[in-house]
Design a protein around this motif. Structure first.
Motif, PDB file in Angstrom:
ATOM      1  N   ILE A   1      36.205  -8.879  15.093  1.00 37.96           N
ATOM      2  CA  ILE A   1      37.274  -9.627  14.816  1.00 37.96           C
ATOM      3  C   ILE A   1      37.851 -10.665  15.526  1.00 37.96           C
ATOM      4  CG2 ILE A   1      39.825  -9.095  14.931  1.00 37.96           C
ATOM      5  CD1 ILE A   1      39.260  -6.208  13.995  1.00 37.96           C
ATOM      6  N   GLY A   2      37.521 -10.651  16.840  1.00 37.79           N
ATOM      7  CA  GLY A   2      37.659 -11.574  17.901  1.00 37.79           C
ATOM      8  C   GLY A   2      36.834 -12.798  17.332  1.00 37.79           C
ATOM      9  N   LEU A   3      35.690 -12.779  16.882  1.00 41.46           N
ATOM     10  CA  LEU A   3      34.974 -13.832  16.407  1.00 41.46           C
ATOM     11  C   LEU A   3      35.527 -14.652  15.146  1.00 41.46           C
ATOM     12  CD1 LEU A   3      32.159 -15.443  16.386  1.00 41.46           C
ATOM     13  CD2 LEU A   3      31.298 -13.789  14.990  1.00 41.46           C
ATOM     14  N   CYS A   4      36.061 -13.590  14.311  1.00 43.15           N
ATOM     15  CA  CYS A   4      36.684 -14.160  13.200  1.00 43.15           C
ATOM     16  C   CYS A   4      37.982 -15.083  13.715  1.00 43.15           C
ATOM     17  CB  CYS A   4      36.892 -13.190  12.072  1.00 43.15           C
ATOM     18  SG  CYS A   4      35.505 -12.551  11.267  1.00 43.15           S
ATOM     19  N   LEU A   5      38.684 -14.394  14.505  1.00 44.28           N
ATOM     20  CA  LEU A   5      39.869 -15.239  14.862  1.00 44.28           C
ATOM     21  C   LEU A   5      39.589 -16.494  15.613  1.00 44.28           C
ATOM     22  CD1 LEU A   5      41.870 -12.155  16.468  1.00 44.28           C
ATOM     23  CD2 LEU A   5      42.660 -13.564  14.300  1.00 44.28           C
ATOM     24  N   VAL A   6      38.552 -16.596  16.473  1.00 38.89           N
ATOM     25  CA  VAL A   6      38.284 -17.670  17.125  1.00 38.89           C
ATOM     26  C   VAL A   6      37.781 -18.690  16.190  1.00 38.89           C
ATOM     27  CG1 VAL A   6      36.674 -18.888  18.516  1.00 38.89           C
ATOM     28  CG2 VAL A   6      37.823 -16.696  19.367  1.00 38.89           C
ATOM     29  N   LEU A   7      36.919 -18.313  15.133  1.00 38.21           N
ATOM     30  CA  LEU A   7      36.608 -19.201  14.221  1.00 38.21           C
ATOM     31  C   LEU A   7      37.865 -19.618  13.303  1.00 38.21           C
ATOM     32  CD1 LEU A   7      33.250 -17.895  13.136  1.00 38.21           C
ATOM     33  CD2 LEU A   7      33.563 -20.002  14.222  1.00 38.21           C
ATOM     34  N   SER A   8      38.789 -18.744  12.931  1.00 38.01           N
ATOM     35  CA  SER A   8      39.905 -19.162  12.031  1.00 38.01           C
ATOM     36  C   SER A   8      40.795 -20.019  12.731  1.00 38.01           C
ATOM     37  CB  SER A   8      40.473 -17.970  11.697  1.00 38.01           C
ATOM     38  OG  SER A   8      41.222 -17.366  12.740  1.00 38.01           O
ATOM     39  N   THR A   9      40.890 -20.102  13.993  1.00 39.54           N
ATOM     40  CA  THR A   9      41.756 -20.910  14.926  1.00 39.54           C
ATOM     41  C   THR A   9      41.078 -22.121  15.446  1.00 39.54           C
ATOM     42  OG1 THR A   9      41.830 -19.749  16.783  1.00 39.54           O
ATOM     43  CG2 THR A   9      43.367 -18.741  15.338  1.00 39.54           C
ATOM     44  N   CYS A  10      39.912 -22.119  15.762  1.00 38.10           N
ATOM     45  CA  CYS A  10      39.193 -23.248  16.381  1.00 38.10           C
ATOM     46  C   CYS A  10      38.182 -23.883  15.538  1.00 38.10           C
ATOM     47  CB  CYS A  10      38.600 -22.893  17.855  1.00 38.10           C
ATOM     48  SG  CYS A  10      39.877 -21.888  19.101  1.00 38.10           S
ATOM     49  N   GLY A  11      37.760 -23.289  14.673  1.00 35.50           N
ATOM     50  CA  GLY A  11      36.715 -24.069  13.610  1.00 35.50           C
ATOM     51  C   GLY A  11      37.143 -24.737  12.666  1.00 35.50           C
TER      52      GLY A  11
ATOM     53  N   ALA B   1      35.593 -17.420   8.199  1.00 39.64           N
ATOM     54  CA  ALA B   1      36.099 -16.363   9.060  1.00 39.64           C
ATOM     55  C   ALA B   1      37.127 -15.589   8.028  1.00 39.64           C
ATOM     56  CB  ALA B   1      36.930 -16.997  10.085  1.00 39.64           C
ATOM     57  N   LYS B   2      37.661 -16.168   7.171  1.00 38.10           N
ATOM     58  CA  LYS B   2      38.664 -15.595   6.479  1.00 38.10           C
ATOM     59  C   LYS B   2      37.556 -14.367   5.514  1.00 38.10           C
ATOM     60  CE  LYS B   2      42.479 -16.460   3.256  1.00 38.10           C
ATOM     61  NZ  LYS B   2      43.199 -17.372   2.664  1.00 38.10           N
ATOM     62  N   LEU B   3      36.448 -14.961   4.795  1.00 36.22           N
ATOM     63  CA  LEU B   3      35.638 -14.382   4.059  1.00 36.22           C
ATOM     64  C   LEU B   3      35.162 -12.951   4.975  1.00 36.22           C
ATOM     65  CD1 LEU B   3      33.887 -16.898   2.118  1.00 36.22           C
ATOM     66  CD2 LEU B   3      35.698 -15.313   1.384  1.00 36.22           C
ATOM     67  N   GLY B   4      34.828 -13.372   6.313  1.00 37.11           N
ATOM     68  CA  GLY B   4      34.180 -12.432   7.127  1.00 37.11           C
ATOM     69  C   GLY B   4      35.347 -11.176   7.310  1.00 37.11           C
ATOM     70  N   SER B   5      36.612 -11.678   7.555  1.00 35.09           N
ATOM     71  CA  SER B   5      37.611 -10.674   7.689  1.00 35.09           C
ATOM     72  C   SER B   5      37.703  -9.562   6.624  1.00 35.09           C
ATOM     73  CB  SER B   5      38.915 -11.455   8.090  1.00 35.09           C
ATOM     74  OG  SER B   5      38.955 -12.228   9.217  1.00 35.09           O
TER      75      SER B   5
ATOM     76  N   ALA C   1      25.738 -11.096   6.543  1.00 37.43           N
ATOM     77  CA  ALA C   1      25.728 -11.480   5.122  1.00 37.43           C
ATOM     78  C   ALA C   1      26.621 -12.753   4.710  1.00 37.43           C
ATOM     79  CB  ALA C   1      25.904 -10.198   4.179  1.00 37.43           C
ATOM     80  N   ILE C   2      27.875 -12.531   5.270  1.00 38.40           N
ATOM     81  CA  ILE C   2      28.844 -13.563   5.145  1.00 38.40           C
ATOM     82  C   ILE C   2      28.240 -14.905   5.798  1.00 38.40           C
ATOM     83  CG2 ILE C   2      31.278 -14.266   5.425  1.00 38.40           C
ATOM     84  CD1 ILE C   2      31.192 -12.352   3.168  1.00 38.40           C
TER      85      ILE C   2
ATOM     86  N   TYR D   1      33.910 -12.736  -5.152  1.00 34.48           N
ATOM     87  CA  TYR D   1      35.227 -13.006  -5.575  1.00 34.48           C
ATOM     88  C   TYR D   1      35.743 -14.058  -4.394  1.00 34.48           C
ATOM     89  CZ  TYR D   1      35.330  -9.133  -8.560  1.00 34.48           C
ATOM     90  OH  TYR D   1      35.034  -8.260  -9.642  1.00 34.48           O
ATOM     91  N   GLU D   2      34.731 -14.775  -4.076  1.00 28.28           N
ATOM     92  CA  GLU D   2      35.158 -15.712  -2.735  1.00 28.28           C
ATOM     93  C   GLU D   2      36.394 -16.704  -3.126  1.00 28.28           C
ATOM     94  OE1 GLU D   2      32.945 -19.803  -0.593  1.00 28.28           O
ATOM     95  OE2 GLU D   2      31.835 -18.309  -1.861  1.00 28.28           O
ATOM     96  N   LYS D   3      36.269 -17.294  -4.178  1.00 29.71           N
ATOM     97  CA  LYS D   3      37.425 -18.451  -4.655  1.00 29.71           C
ATOM     98  C   LYS D   3      38.798 -17.715  -4.607  1.00 29.71           C
ATOM     99  CE  LYS D   3      34.495 -21.697  -7.121  1.00 29.71           C
ATOM    100  NZ  LYS D   3      33.564 -21.784  -7.857  1.00 29.71           N
ATOM    101  N   ARG D   4      38.739 -16.580  -5.364  1.00 33.79           N
ATOM    102  CA  ARG D   4      40.216 -15.642  -5.388  1.00 33.79           C
ATOM    103  C   ARG D   4      40.660 -15.409  -4.022  1.00 33.79           C
ATOM    104  NH1 ARG D   4      39.279 -11.405 -10.421  1.00 33.79           N
ATOM    105  NH2 ARG D   4      38.632 -12.892 -11.946  1.00 33.79           N
ATOM    106  N   LEU D   5      39.686 -14.952  -3.021  1.00 32.79           N
ATOM    107  CA  LEU D   5      40.065 -14.157  -1.879  1.00 32.79           C
ATOM    108  C   LEU D   5      40.593 -15.633  -1.160  1.00 32.79           C
ATOM    109  CD1 LEU D   5      37.435 -11.547  -1.311  1.00 32.79           C
ATOM    110  CD2 LEU D   5      39.698 -11.357  -1.754  1.00 32.79           C
TER     111      LEU D   5
END
Length: 144
Positions: free
Chosen positions: A14-24, A32-36, A82-83, A134-138
């Motif tokens: 979760i930390g990896l996804c949070l870092v990427l979603s805020t700093c990437g 990161a959103k798809l990973g979450s 996978a993501i 479902y990537e586009k919807r998500l």
């Protein structure tokens, strides 16, 4: 192997996804959103399977919510592999190698049987493929 196992911890993932979603950049944020989504779906599925199977861990622990099958650490690791592998093909091999080592560490440390690890890997991979379908919807989904 203990350090490798920690890469499968939910807090690390979760930390990896949070870092990427805020700093990437935008691509990293979307990944990161798809990973979450993949981590959430994998966790819900794995917890449900743990309650249904209630398999004792190799060391004998029998807590139903933390039963042996399937491996949550491995499931999360394969979900992210996978993501991230789909979005960043150059790191696909490294991602799956790390996910496999997380699974092997769980066996080595005596926390899971090989079938637990295979089950977790399958759940993480399958949920990630559904997320990517479902990537586009998500990606349009926002909490606020």
């Amino acid at each position: 192997m203990t350090a490798m196992s920690h890469l499968g911890d939910a807090t690390t993932q979760i930390g990896l996804c949070l870092v990427l979603s805020t700093c990437g950049n935008e691509k990293a944020q979307e990944t990161a959103k798809l990973g979450s989504f993949a981590l959430t779906g994998t966790a819900v599925t794995i917890v449900g399977l743990k309650y249904v199977t209630n398999r004792k861990r190799p060391e004998g622990e029998t807590n139903r919510g933390n039963s042996s099958f399937p491996s949550g650490h491995t499931g999360g690791a394969f979900a992210l592999a996978a993501i991230f592998g789909e979005k960043y093909p150059k790191i696909k091999f490294a991602g799956y190698t790390i996910a496999s080592l997380v699974g092997l560490s769980r066996i080595y440390l005596g926390r899971h049987y090989p079938s637990d690890v295979l089950g977790g890997a399958a759940v993480g991979f399958i949920i990630s493929r559904i997320v990517l379908h479902y990537e586009k919807r998500l990606l349009r989904f926002n909490l606020w």
